[in-house]
Design an enzyme around this catalytic site. Structure first.
Site: not given
Length: 236
Positions: A93, A120, A142, A146, A216, A218
């Site tokens: 994370e 990463d 994430d 777009k 949380r 979900e």
């Protein structure tokens, strides 16, 4: 990823997420000191410029190794570690606020089978031995909604190919998302990287896994009318 490199010799990898949000509370700053013993050494380029593979025996002691990519605040990671005490977990994370929150959960529960990489996942893939991971999770990543940003999603070959390399043959890769277009891209790209979608009927992807913990995030998605999808793949 391009051919450019950092002065350290690390490949130049664009990263599009956040590393830090709101100012950390004093308690969160204090939790971060736990990285001294919970953090996974030998992943960063500064302390492992030769990219020597991690010592799997030292890391796991012969136990299975599971990986969660982007664990958020660590709810699912801690739940799985509690439910599977004979398994070693690595959580990746880069968002330091989430890392601090997760470290607080680890401290509260006293778990000793979690290691944290606060960065990463691609850097971790560089140093994990081939076919060393028995299960991987990608939960509510994430969405980058777009269309021009879809290349930033995890489910691209830049991420999936090295993930395939570190997963053992027959390993399970779980993906959960509430974004229909992310489902489409996942079902298109993950099999291309050498995985088989294991669902045989609609209930297989509509119903959560038996050991699932609804986070949380979900619960918010459900309140807002979004439909979770639970996709399971096998590494070929």
């Amino acid at each position: 990823m391009t051919d450019r490199t950092h002065p350290s010799g690390a490949p130049w990898r664009n990263f599009y997420g956040r590393f830090k949000g709101k100012t950390l509370r004093p308690s969160q700053d204090e939790y971060l000191t736990d990285l001294d013993h919970v953090g996974l050494a030998g992943v960063g380029w500064a302390d492992n410029p030769e990219r020597t593979p991690l010592d799997l025996d030292a890391l796991t002691g012969g136990r299975p190794l599971w990986l969660e990519i982007g664990f958020g605040s660590g709810e699912h990671l801690v739940h799985q570690a509690q439910s599977n005490p004979g398994t070693v977990f690595i959580g990746c994370e880069p968002f330091i606020n989430g890392v601090a929150t997760c470290l607080g959960k680890i401290r509260d529960t006293g778990l000793e089978n979690i290691r944290i990489h606060p960065g990463d996942a691609r850097d971790l893939f560089d140093v994990l031995p081939e076919e060393s991971v028995a299960r991987a999770f990608l939960l509510y990543p994430d969405p980058w909604p777009k269309a021009r940003h879809h290349r930033r999603r995890f489910v691209t070959q830049e991420h999936l190919a090295p993930l395939h390399g570190v997963l053992a043959q027959g390993a399970t890769f779980r993906v959960a998302t509430d974004i229909p277009d992310y489902v489409r891209q996942t079902l298109q790209e993950v099999p291309r990287a050498g995985f088989r979608w294991t669902s045989r009927r609609a209930a297989d992807w509509r119903q959560p896994w038996g050991d699932w913990l609804s986070t949380r995030y979900e619960q918010k998605a459900l309140r807002e009318g979004r439909v979770p999808h639970y996709l399971s793949f096998e590494r070929l």
